[in-house]
Design a protein around this motif. Structure first.
Motif, PDB file in Angstrom:
ATOM      1  N   LEU A 269       0.907  -1.143   0.090  1.00  0.00           N
ATOM      2  CA  LEU A 269       0.031  -0.067  -0.008  1.00  0.00           C
ATOM      3  C   LEU A 269       0.969   1.211  -0.073  1.00  0.00           C
ATOM      4  CD1 LEU A 269      -2.448  -1.237   2.709  1.00  0.00           C
ATOM      5  CD2 LEU A 269      -3.068  -1.056   0.299  1.00  0.00           C
ATOM      6  N   GLY A 270       1.955   1.200   0.409  1.00  0.00           N
ATOM      7  CA  GLY A 270       3.023   2.273   0.608  1.00  0.00           C
ATOM      8  C   GLY A 270       3.994   2.019   1.716  1.00  0.00           C
ATOM      9  N   THR A 271       4.746   2.999   2.036  1.00  0.00           N
ATOM     10  CA  THR A 271       5.903   2.684   2.989  1.00  0.00           C
ATOM     11  C   THR A 271       5.611   3.597   4.234  1.00  0.00           C
ATOM     12  OG1 THR A 271       7.352   4.312   1.940  1.00  0.00           O
ATOM     13  CG2 THR A 271       7.400   2.176   0.966  1.00  0.00           C
ATOM     14  N   VAL A 272       6.261   3.236   5.349  1.00  0.00           N
ATOM     15  CA  VAL A 272       6.215   3.788   6.570  1.00  0.00           C
ATOM     16  C   VAL A 272       7.948   4.021   7.041  1.00  0.00           C
ATOM     17  CG1 VAL A 272       5.684   2.118   7.916  1.00  0.00           C
ATOM     18  CG2 VAL A 272       5.204   4.308   8.858  1.00  0.00           C
ATOM     19  N   GLY A 273       8.317   5.006   7.657  1.00  0.00           N
ATOM     20  CA  GLY A 273       9.485   5.125   8.052  1.00  0.00           C
ATOM     21  C   GLY A 273       9.536   5.538   9.584  1.00  0.00           C
ATOM     22  N   ILE A 274      10.513   4.844  10.311  1.00  0.00           N
ATOM     23  CA  ILE A 274      10.709   4.987  11.851  1.00  0.00           C
ATOM     24  C   ILE A 274      11.953   5.611  11.904  1.00  0.00           C
ATOM     25  CG2 ILE A 274      10.530   3.955  14.168  1.00  0.00           C
ATOM     26  CD1 ILE A 274       8.234   1.946  12.711  1.00  0.00           C
ATOM     27  N   ILE A 275      12.206   6.615  12.570  1.00  0.00           N
ATOM     28  CA  ILE A 275      13.401   7.251  12.635  1.00  0.00           C
ATOM     29  C   ILE A 275      13.651   6.954  14.424  1.00  0.00           C
ATOM     30  CG2 ILE A 275      14.662   9.599  13.006  1.00  0.00           C
ATOM     31  CD1 ILE A 275      12.861  10.392  10.653  1.00  0.00           C
ATOM     32  N   ALA A 276      14.618   5.992  14.481  1.00  0.00           N
ATOM     33  CA  ALA A 276      14.604   5.572  16.159  1.00  0.00           C
ATOM     34  C   ALA A 276      16.051   6.240  16.586  1.00  0.00           C
ATOM     35  CB  ALA A 276      14.766   3.849  15.974  1.00  0.00           C
ATOM     36  N   SER A 277      16.029   7.573  16.494  1.00  0.00           N
ATOM     37  CA  SER A 277      17.367   8.348  17.036  1.00  0.00           C
ATOM     38  C   SER A 277      17.719   7.813  18.494  1.00  0.00           C
ATOM     39  CB  SER A 277      16.959   9.559  17.160  1.00  0.00           C
ATOM     40  OG  SER A 277      16.234  10.106  16.075  1.00  0.00           O
ATOM     41  N   VAL A 278      16.935   7.364  19.317  1.00  0.00           N
ATOM     42  CA  VAL A 278      17.251   7.085  20.648  1.00  0.00           C
ATOM     43  C   VAL A 278      17.521   5.646  20.948  1.00  0.00           C
ATOM     44  CG1 VAL A 278      16.443   7.050  22.928  1.00  0.00           C
ATOM     45  CG2 VAL A 278      15.955   8.786  21.448  1.00  0.00           C
ATOM     46  N   THR A 279      16.419   4.738  20.577  1.00  0.00           N
ATOM     47  CA  THR A 279      16.881   3.464  20.726  1.00  0.00           C
ATOM     48  C   THR A 279      17.374   2.444  19.710  1.00  0.00           C
ATOM     49  OG1 THR A 279      14.638   2.723  19.644  1.00  0.00           O
ATOM     50  CG2 THR A 279      14.709   3.309  22.086  1.00  0.00           C
ATOM     51  N   GLU A 280      17.640   3.071  18.413  1.00  0.00           N
ATOM     52  CA  GLU A 280      18.310   2.573  17.562  1.00  0.00           C
ATOM     53  C   GLU A 280      19.017   3.287  16.571  1.00  0.00           C
ATOM     54  OE1 GLU A 280      15.433   0.179  15.208  1.00  0.00           O
ATOM     55  OE2 GLU A 280      14.594  -0.583  17.302  1.00  0.00           O
ATOM     56  N   PRO A 281      20.018   4.181  17.167  1.00  0.00           N
ATOM     57  CA  PRO A 281      20.765   5.234  16.548  1.00  0.00           C
ATOM     58  C   PRO A 281      21.433   4.675  15.533  1.00  0.00           C
ATOM     59  CG  PRO A 281      21.803   4.724  18.803  1.00  0.00           C
ATOM     60  CD  PRO A 281      20.680   3.872  18.538  1.00  0.00           C
ATOM     61  N   PHE A 282      21.628   5.748  14.499  1.00  0.00           N
ATOM     62  CA  PHE A 282      22.331   5.646  13.197  1.00  0.00           C
ATOM     63  C   PHE A 282      23.663   6.705  13.047  1.00  0.00           C
ATOM     64  CE2 PHE A 282      18.170   7.601  13.505  1.00  0.00           C
ATOM     65  CZ  PHE A 282      18.481   9.100  13.226  1.00  0.00           C
ATOM     66  N   CYS A 283      24.149   7.082  14.104  1.00  0.00           N
ATOM     67  CA  CYS A 283      25.110   8.055  14.419  1.00  0.00           C
ATOM     68  C   CYS A 283      26.445   7.527  13.233  1.00  0.00           C
ATOM     69  CB  CYS A 283      25.586   8.149  15.800  1.00  0.00           C
ATOM     70  SG  CYS A 283      24.511   8.752  17.029  1.00  0.00           S
ATOM     71  N   ALA A 284      26.618   6.240  13.329  1.00  0.00           N
ATOM     72  CA  ALA A 284      27.854   5.807  12.640  1.00  0.00           C
ATOM     73  C   ALA A 284      27.990   6.267  11.037  1.00  0.00           C
ATOM     74  CB  ALA A 284      28.142   4.328  12.673  1.00  0.00           C
ATOM     75  N   ASP A 285      26.373   6.311  10.431  1.00  0.00           N
ATOM     76  CA  ASP A 285      26.246   6.703   9.098  1.00  0.00           C
ATOM     77  C   ASP A 285      25.820   8.136   9.012  1.00  0.00           C
ATOM     78  OD1 ASP A 285      26.720   4.124   8.373  1.00  0.00           O
ATOM     79  OD2 ASP A 285      24.820   3.271   8.946  1.00  0.00           O
ATOM     80  N   CYS A 286      25.913   8.826   9.856  1.00  0.00           N
ATOM     81  CA  CYS A 286      25.206  10.288  10.021  1.00  0.00           C
ATOM     82  C   CYS A 286      25.963  11.269   9.015  1.00  0.00           C
ATOM     83  CB  CYS A 286      25.450  10.920  11.328  1.00  0.00           C
ATOM     84  SG  CYS A 286      24.824  12.766  11.249  1.00  0.00           S
ATOM     85  N   LYS A 287      25.326  11.801   8.100  1.00  0.00           N
ATOM     86  CA  LYS A 287      25.870  12.899   7.076  1.00  0.00           C
ATOM     87  C   LYS A 287      25.591  14.353   7.288  1.00  0.00           C
ATOM     88  CE  LYS A 287      25.240   9.480   3.250  1.00  0.00           C
ATOM     89  NZ  LYS A 287      24.321   9.087   2.034  1.00  0.00           N
ATOM     90  N   ARG A 288      24.992  14.329   8.653  1.00  0.00           N
ATOM     91  CA  ARG A 288      24.746  15.847   8.575  1.00  0.00           C
ATOM     92  C   ARG A 288      25.446  16.978   9.297  1.00  0.00           C
ATOM     93  NH1 ARG A 288      20.785  12.460   7.867  1.00  0.00           N
ATOM     94  NH2 ARG A 288      21.361  11.220   9.841  1.00  0.00           N
ATOM     95  N   THR A 289      25.181  18.095   8.978  1.00  0.00           N
ATOM     96  CA  THR A 289      25.860  19.149   9.297  1.00  0.00           C
ATOM     97  C   THR A 289      24.774  20.296   9.716  1.00  0.00           C
ATOM     98  OG1 THR A 289      27.560  20.727   9.096  1.00  0.00           O
ATOM     99  CG2 THR A 289      26.752  20.156   7.241  1.00  0.00           C
TER     100      THR A 289
END
Ligand code: SAM
Ligand code: SF4
Length: 361
Positions: A269-289
Motif C-alpha cells: 500500500l505504501g511505505t512508513v519510516g521510523i526514525i529511532a534516534s534514541v533506541t536504534e541510533p544511526f550515528c555511525a552513518d550520519c551525514k548531517r551538518t
C-alpha cells in the motif's frame, strides 16, 4: 592554525583544532557530512510540548539572525567548497520568516541543481505553497502528530489543526510532493493515533515517518521510560498492518523504511519510516551538518560545542576562512549522542541547553 587579524574572538579551544588538511566536512571517525540542515529562524507559531515551553522562548534579536545574503553565502560555501549535496531549511518554523520565498529563490538561482527541502508545521502553507514551488523548493516535510483537533491543540497548544490540513493539501496541489509527514508520538496523548495516521497517509500517498521523541524539549520533560520506542511503534502498527523491510538501500537515511500491506498476501500500500534516534541510533552513518539561525555550526543535534560562522562572515572573512572553521567544527563531531545503550557514553548523556526549535530539527 592561526586566527587572521581583525577576526572576532573565536572559541579558542575549537579554533586551535589540530586536524589534517582535507576536502569536505570530515570527522575523526571517517564520516563525511554532505547533508546541510539550516535553520531560518528560532521563532515558531506552535508550542509543541516535546519541543517548546508553553510560554515560548526568548527569541533571538533580528540582527542576531543570519540575513538572506548570509544564508546564501554560507550555503554557497557549503556547496562549492565543502561538498554539500542536499539542503533542508528548518527552524523554529521557517514559514514565519517573511522572506522565506525570496531566500529559496536566491538559493535556487545560486545552486540550480541542489535539492532544497523544507520542514514545516504547515501553518500558513496554504497561502505560500505555490510561491515556494515557483521559487524552486524541491520537496517538503510536514509535521502532523494526530488527526484529532483536540489532541492537536493539547500537543501544539494552538488551535490550528484545520490550518495545518489546509497547508498539507495546498502543498500537494502545488506539486511539492511526494509529501512526507513527520509524527512524534507521546505516550497517553497521541500514541493510539499511530495506525490511523498511517491509514490516512497511505490513502493520500504521503510517506509517514514516526520520529522517536528525543530529549530536546525546552522543558526537560523527556524520560527514557516515558518515550514511545520504535519497537512499540512497530508493534502498534503491526496490529492493523503487515510491515516488511523496504528493499531499497537506507544509504545513511535516518528513517528505517518498511513496506506496508493490509495482509501478508496483499499488494504493498505504501511505505512508513521510523526514525529511532534514541533506541536504534544511526550515528555511525550520519551525514548531517547543522547551522543554527544565528549562524553557529552544530556537528550533531546533541553537540555541546558550537562554532560561530556569523562573526567570521561579518568580520569580512574569505570563503576559504569560513570553510576552514566549518571543517574544524565538523572534525570534532562526537562519535555518538550517548543516549543509547551502545556503550558510547550512555551514563554521561547530558541534555543540550538548546531545544529542538533553537537548533533546527
Ligand atoms: N517547525 C517545523 C516543524 O515542526 O516541522 C520545523 C522545525 S521542527 C524542530 C522539525 C522536526 O523536529 C519536526 O518534525 C518535529 O516534530 C521534530 N521534533 C521537535 N522536537 C522533537 C523532539 N524532542 N524529539 C523528536 N523530534 C522532535
Ligand atoms: Fe514549532 Fe516545530 Fe517545535 Fe512544534 S516542533 S514547537 S512546530 S519548531
Amino acid at each position: 592554525m592561526t586566527v587572521p587579524l581583525g577576526m572576532p574572538q573565536l572559541q579558542a579551544s575549537l579554533r586551535a583544532v589540530d586536524r589534517p588538511v582535507f576536502d569536505g566536512l570530515r570527522d575523526r571517525y571517517g564520516r563525511v557530512a554532505t547533508d546541510l540542515r539550516l535553520s531560518l529562524t528560532d521563532k515558531c507559531n506552535l508550542r509543541c510540548s516535546y519541543c517548546m515551553p508553553a510560554d515560548g522562548l526568548p527569541w533571538l534579536a533580528k540582527d542576531a539572525v543570519l540575513s538572506a545574503e548570509e544564508i546564501v553565502r554560507i550555503v554557497g560555501i557549503g556547496v562549492r567548497v565543502l561538498g554539500v549535496r542536499e539542503l533542508r531549511l528548518t527552524g523554529g518554523e521557517p514559514l514565519v520568516r517573511a522572506d522565506v520565498v525570496e531566500i529559496i529563490a536566491a538559493l535556487r538561482t545560486a545552486n540550480p541543481e541542489l535539492p532544497i527541502a523544507l520542514t514545516t508545521n504547515a501553518v500558513g502553507l496554504d497561502k505560500k505553497a505555490v510561491a515556494l514551488k515557483a521559487a524552486g523548493l524541491t520537496r517538503i516535510n510536514i509535521s502532523l502528530d494526530t488527526l484529532h483537533p483536540e489532541t492537536f491543540e493539547q500537543l501544539a497548544r494552538r488551535p490550528f489543526f484545520d490550518r495545518v490540513l489546509a497547508g498539507i493539501e495546498a502543498a500537494d496541489a502545488a506539486g511539492l510532493g511526494p509529501i512526507k509527514i513527520n509524527s512524534v508520538l507521546m505516550r497517553g496523548i497521541n500514541d493510539a493515533d499511530a495506525p490511523d495516521l498511517l491509514a490516512w497517509c497511505l490513502e493520500r500517498d504521503y510517506e509517514l515517518r514516526f520520529i522517536e521523541q528525543m530529549p530536546l524539549d525546552a522543558d526537560h520533560g523527556w524520560t527514557r521510560e516515558g518515550m514511545v520506542t520504535a519497537g512499540e511503534i512497530r508493534e502498534m502498527l503491526g496490529e492493523r498492518f503487515r510491515l516488511s523491510p523496504d528493499p531499497r538501500a537506507r544509504d545513511g537515511a535516518p528513517a528505517e523504511r518498511f513496506q506496508v500491506r493490509a495482509r501478508d498476501d496483499e499488494a504493498v500500500l505504501g511505505t512508513v519510516g521510523i526514525i529511532a534516534s534514541v533506541t536504534e541510533p544511526f550515528c555511525a552513518d550520519c551525514k548531517r551538518t547543522r547551522i543554527t539561525a544565528e549562524g553557529k555550526v552544530m556537528s550533531c543535534l546533541f553537540s555541546h560545542e558550537e562554532v560561530d560562522l556569523r562573526g567570521l562572515l561579518r568580520a569580512g572573512a574569505s570563503d576559504d576562512e569560513v570553510a576552514s572553521l566549518w571543517q574544524d567544527a565538523m572534525w570534532l563531531k562526537p562519535r555518538g549522542h550517548g543516549m543509547d545503550h551502545t556503550g558510547l557514553g550512555d551514563a554521561d548523556f547530558v541534555q543540550p541547553d538548546r531545544s529542538m526549535s533553537a537548533i533546527g530539527g
